[in-house]
Write a protein that holds these residues in place. Structure first.
Motif, PDB file in Angstrom:
ATOM      1  N   LEU A   1       0.830  -1.199   0.000  1.00 11.20           N
ATOM      2  CA  LEU A   1       0.000   0.000   0.000  1.00 11.20           C
ATOM      3  C   LEU A   1       0.869   1.255   0.000  1.00 11.20           C
ATOM      4  N   MET A   2       1.841   1.288   0.862  1.00 11.14           N
ATOM      5  CA  MET A   2       2.728   2.447   0.929  1.00 11.14           C
ATOM      6  C   MET A   2       3.533   2.602  -0.355  1.00 11.14           C
ATOM      7  N   ALA A   3       4.010   1.499  -0.899  1.00 11.55           N
ATOM      8  CA  ALA A   3       4.773   1.557  -2.152  1.00 11.55           C
ATOM      9  C   ALA A   3       3.914   2.094  -3.288  1.00 11.55           C
ATOM     10  N   ALA A   4       2.642   1.747  -3.299  1.00 10.49           N
ATOM     11  CA  ALA A   4       1.749   2.232  -4.350  1.00 10.49           C
ATOM     12  C   ALA A   4       1.508   3.732  -4.213  1.00 10.49           C
ATOM     13  N   VAL A   5       1.329   4.206  -3.000  1.00 11.38           N
ATOM     14  CA  VAL A   5       1.023   5.626  -2.800  1.00 11.38           C
ATOM     15  C   VAL A   5       2.223   6.507  -3.151  1.00 11.38           C
ATOM     16  N   VAL A   6       3.437   6.073  -2.833  1.00 11.39           N
ATOM     17  CA  VAL A   6       4.593   6.919  -3.143  1.00 11.39           C
ATOM     18  C   VAL A   6       4.900   6.948  -4.638  1.00 11.39           C
ATOM     19  N   THR A   7       4.252   6.115  -5.422  1.00 14.36           N
ATOM     20  CA  THR A   7       4.459   6.171  -6.876  1.00 14.36           C
ATOM     21  C   THR A   7       3.468   7.100  -7.564  1.00 14.36           C
ATOM     22  N   PHE A   8       2.618   7.783  -6.794  1.00 13.45           N
ATOM     23  CA  PHE A   8       1.685   8.742  -7.398  1.00 13.45           C
ATOM     24  C   PHE A   8       2.458   9.752  -8.228  1.00 13.45           C
ATOM     25  N   ASP A   9       1.906  10.087  -9.373  1.00 12.16           N
ATOM     26  CA  ASP A   9       2.522  11.074 -10.256  1.00 12.16           C
ATOM     27  C   ASP A   9       2.073  12.459  -9.792  1.00 12.16           C
ATOM     28  N   TYR A  10       2.691  12.934  -8.721  1.00 14.61           N
ATOM     29  CA  TYR A  10       2.319  14.192  -8.118  1.00 14.61           C
ATOM     30  C   TYR A  10       3.561  14.776  -7.454  1.00 14.61           C
ATOM     31  N   PRO A  11       3.730  16.095  -7.455  1.00 16.14           N
ATOM     32  CA  PRO A  11       4.937  16.683  -6.845  1.00 16.14           C
ATOM     33  C   PRO A  11       5.059  16.327  -5.366  1.00 16.14           C
ATOM     34  N   LYS A  12       6.242  15.889  -4.976  1.00 14.08           N
ATOM     35  CA  LYS A  12       6.475  15.493  -3.581  1.00 14.08           C
ATOM     36  C   LYS A  12       6.182  16.625  -2.606  1.00 14.08           C
ATOM     37  N   ALA A  13       6.493  17.851  -2.996  1.00 11.21           N
ATOM     38  CA  ALA A  13       6.308  18.989  -2.094  1.00 11.21           C
ATOM     39  C   ALA A  13       4.834  19.237  -1.784  1.00 11.21           C
ATOM     40  N   ASN A  14       3.948  18.811  -2.659  1.00 10.21           N
ATOM     41  CA  ASN A  14       2.521  19.068  -2.477  1.00 10.21           C
ATOM     42  C   ASN A  14       1.726  17.820  -2.124  1.00 10.21           C
ATOM     43  N   LEU A  15       2.409  16.750  -1.781  1.00  4.30           N
ATOM     44  CA  LEU A  15       1.745  15.501  -1.443  1.00  4.30           C
ATOM     45  C   LEU A  15       2.065  15.131   0.000  1.00  4.30           C
ATOM     46  N   GLU A  16       1.040  15.084   0.818  1.00  6.02           N
ATOM     47  CA  GLU A  16       1.201  14.651   2.201  1.00  6.02           C
ATOM     48  C   GLU A  16       0.553  13.277   2.332  1.00  6.02           C
ATOM     49  N   ILE A  17       1.266  12.346   2.950  1.00  6.28           N
ATOM     50  CA  ILE A  17       0.747  10.992   3.153  1.00  6.28           C
ATOM     51  C   ILE A  17       0.642  10.760   4.647  1.00  6.28           C
ATOM     52  N   GLN A  18      -0.548  10.381   5.088  1.00  7.38           N
ATOM     53  CA  GLN A  18      -0.775  10.092   6.498  1.00  7.38           C
ATOM     54  C   GLN A  18      -1.067   8.613   6.665  1.00  7.38           C
ATOM     55  N   LEU A  19      -0.276   7.931   7.475  1.00  8.03           N
ATOM     56  CA  LEU A  19      -0.549   6.554   7.866  1.00  8.03           C
ATOM     57  C   LEU A  19      -1.269   6.619   9.203  1.00  8.03           C
ATOM     58  N   LEU A  20      -2.558   6.421   9.188  1.00  7.17           N
ATOM     59  CA  LEU A  20      -3.395   6.513  10.387  1.00  7.17           C
ATOM     60  C   LEU A  20      -3.499   5.111  10.977  1.00  7.17           C
TER      61      LEU A  20
END
Length: 155
Positions: A84-103
């Motif tokens: 799941l985490m590996a899939a989310v970090v491959t999003f085609d989106y700028p890292k500076a504007n992408l926040e990922i929260q593991l709740l």
């Protein structure tokens, strides 16, 4: 054969004849579909691919990327969390504007797996946070609501 047997046999045969005729018409429709698809050929497919690429290119470069928060509520999911985490970090989106929260409300070794992977992704420049709660009030929906209180972007 008796009259009663004919009385049952004739409607039965008529129904079977209707079903057979209907089936033949369906076979004809399937045959016409495949014939039309064959006529379209590769030229229609390549034309469609060009249209999709042009539409993607037109949408691919906005002037300002909004901050987006991706929330991943998990509970004892040791077998899927790394994928799941590996899939989310491959999003085609700028890292500076992408926040990922593991709740994470886990009570097993999922906590350790997440902590290890979060450290790795933070070292790669991702804004990823491991958020834990003391109680599981509201379960995953409660975790999502708690995550919104500290979210940077629009989830």
């Amino acid at each position: 054969m008796t009259f009663l047997q004919y009385l049952v046999l004739i409607p039965f045969l008529l129904a079977m004849l209707f079903i057979f005729a209907y089936s033949l018409s369906q076979v004809g429709l399937v045959w016409a579909y495949f014939k039309a698809q064959r006529r379209k050929g590769a030229s229609a497919q390549s034309s469609n691919q060009r249209e999709v690429k042009a539409a993607h290119d037109a949408l691919a470069a906005p002037t300002a990327w909004p901050v987006v928060t991706v929330q991943l509520p998990v509970y004892n999911e040791r077998y899927v969390i790394e994928r799941l985490m590996a899939a989310v970090v491959t999003f085609d989106y700028p890292k500076a504007n992408l926040e990922i929260q593991l709740l994470d409300d886990s009570t097993d070794d999922t906590v350790d797996i997440i902590a290890r992977r979060v450290a790795e992704y933070r070292a790669q420049g991702f804004d990823i946070r491991h958020i834990r709660r003391s109680d599981r009030t509201g379960f995953k929906a409660g975790a999502l609501a708690h995550g919104l209180t500290v979210a940077r972007g629009n989830s």
